[in-house]
Design an enzyme around this catalytic site. Structure first.
Site, PDB file in Angstrom:
ATOM      1  CG  ASP A 118      26.254   4.947  10.682  1.00 53.64           C
ATOM      2  OD1 ASP A 118      25.881   5.163   9.515  1.00 53.64           O
ATOM      3  OD2 ASP A 118      25.679   4.130  11.438  1.00 53.64           O
ATOM      4  CB  THR A 191      28.606  -2.119   0.547  1.00 50.99           C
ATOM      5  OG1 THR A 191      28.845  -0.712   0.441  1.00 50.99           O
ATOM      6  CG2 THR A 191      29.867  -2.815   1.050  1.00 50.99           C
ATOM      7  CD  GLU A 194      32.766  -0.807  -2.590  1.00 52.55           C
ATOM      8  OE1 GLU A 194      32.333  -1.621  -1.764  1.00 52.55           O
ATOM      9  OE2 GLU A 194      33.833  -0.967  -3.205  1.00 52.55           O
TER      10      GLU A 194
HETATM   11  N1  SAM Z   1      27.511  -1.674   5.199  1.00 51.37           N
HETATM   12  C1  SAM Z   1      26.406  -1.146   4.444  1.00 51.37           C
HETATM   13  C2  SAM Z   1      26.868  -0.550   3.149  1.00 51.37           C
HETATM   14  O1  SAM Z   1      28.094  -0.315   3.013  1.00 51.37           O
HETATM   15  O2  SAM Z   1      26.049  -0.339   2.244  1.00 51.37           O
HETATM   16  C3  SAM Z   1      25.614  -0.105   5.277  1.00 51.37           C
HETATM   17  C4  SAM Z   1      26.345   1.143   5.637  1.00 51.37           C
HETATM   18  S1  SAM Z   1      25.381   2.250   6.670  1.00 51.37           S
HETATM   19  C5  SAM Z   1      26.179   3.762   6.552  1.00 51.37           C
HETATM   20  C6  SAM Z   1      25.864   1.691   8.303  1.00 51.37           C
HETATM   21  C7  SAM Z   1      24.979   0.585   8.845  1.00 51.37           C
HETATM   22  O3  SAM Z   1      25.500   0.155  10.080  1.00 51.37           O
HETATM   23  C8  SAM Z   1      23.550   1.043   9.087  1.00 51.37           C
HETATM   24  O4  SAM Z   1      22.647   0.132   8.478  1.00 51.37           O
HETATM   25  C9  SAM Z   1      23.444   1.013  10.617  1.00 51.37           C
HETATM   26  O5  SAM Z   1      22.122   0.740  11.063  1.00 51.37           O
HETATM   27  C10 SAM Z   1      24.427  -0.068  10.976  1.00 51.37           C
HETATM   28  N2  SAM Z   1      24.940   0.068  12.352  1.00 51.37           N
HETATM   29  C11 SAM Z   1      25.459   1.186  12.904  1.00 51.37           C
HETATM   30  N3  SAM Z   1      25.812   0.974  14.191  1.00 51.37           N
HETATM   31  C12 SAM Z   1      25.511  -0.331  14.436  1.00 51.37           C
HETATM   32  C13 SAM Z   1      25.630  -1.147  15.589  1.00 51.37           C
HETATM   33  N4  SAM Z   1      26.117  -0.644  16.741  1.00 51.37           N
HETATM   34  N5  SAM Z   1      25.241  -2.432  15.509  1.00 51.37           N
HETATM   35  C14 SAM Z   1      24.722  -2.932  14.351  1.00 51.37           C
HETATM   36  N6  SAM Z   1      24.585  -2.196  13.222  1.00 51.37           N
HETATM   37  C15 SAM Z   1      24.969  -0.909  13.263  1.00 51.37           C
END
Ligand code: SAM
Length: 216
Positions: A118, A191, A194
């Protein structure tokens, strides 16, 4: 990520302790005991729906993998993939990455993957970015000496911020691609984000950085 409430997610996770580790603190310093084979451990922080980590585990049976995801409504999609693939070298953790130090000891992990984290674009949210210096310290405290972070994103602002954050922390920049899908990089595993963003025509940025100990 837009979250859909899934009241059944918690029960489903509890029904699959062989895939989503219910007591990760018990494995701190001895994660090899959670897997069939004692081999290097790579973790993905923010694993989302799990395509990357599942396909990595299939492609690299000589590495153990853990996908870490905060939200139970999201990690259940990764759980479905893992149930289907039934891989001996992949586990999932439904925990907050801010607490990594509770679950992993120094030298437990050889590599950290951050994929499409994020971006938290507002300056006042800088500390939430998974490449902020406090997170780099958390990763350092669980990685082997010379451990690496591999990072991908389509967000130019987050990529530039992260390169600066890595560099200011003293990490060695080993590899940088400003257009991964039009480069000669081999073995890329996509991903979910991606796939979506590259179909929209967005460029994908990727880098590999390495912690350096005094002897390097
Ligand atoms: N990596 C995946 C992809 O590229 O398709 C998901 C990307 S999504 C924008 C970011 C993911 O990171 C979300 O599912 C969110 O819940 C998780 N996330 C964000 N902060 C986190 C944290 N502190 N601990 C664990 N997961 C986290």
């Amino acid at each position: 990520m837009r979250l859909r409430h899934k009241p059944w997610a918690k029960d489903k996770i509890e029904q699959h302790p062989q895939y989503i580790v219910p007591n990760p603190e018990d494995y701190k310093g001895r994660w090899h005991e959670a897997f069939e084979k004692a081999q290097p451990l790579h973790i993905e922080v923010g694993t989302g729906k799990g395509n990357f980590i599942t396909e990595m585990a299939k492609a690299h049976p000589d590495t153990n993998y853990i996908g870490i995801e905060l939200y139970n409504s999201v990690i259940v999609a990764a759980l479905d993939r893992l149930i289907e693939a039934d891989l001996p070298n992949l586990k999932l953790l439904n925990v907050n990455a801010a607490d990594l130090g509770k679950y992993f000891a120094k030298n437990d992990v050889a590599r950290v993957y951050l994929n499409f984290s994020d971006p938290w674009p507002k300056v006042r949210h800088e500390k939430r970015r998974l490449t902020y210096r406090d997170f780099l310290k958390l990763y350092e405290d669980i990685l082997v000496d010379g451990g690496e972070i591999h990072f991908k994103t389509d967000n130019q602002g987050l990529f530039e911020y992260s390169l600066m954050s890595f560099s200011q922390y003293g990490l060695l920049l080993k590899f940088i691609s400003l257009d991964l899908h039009n480069s000669d990089f081999e073995g890329n595993i996509m991903t979910e984000y991606e796939q979506k963003f590259s179909e929209q025509g967005n460029r994908i940025y990727r880098c590999e950085v390495k912690y350096q100990n005094d002897l390097d």
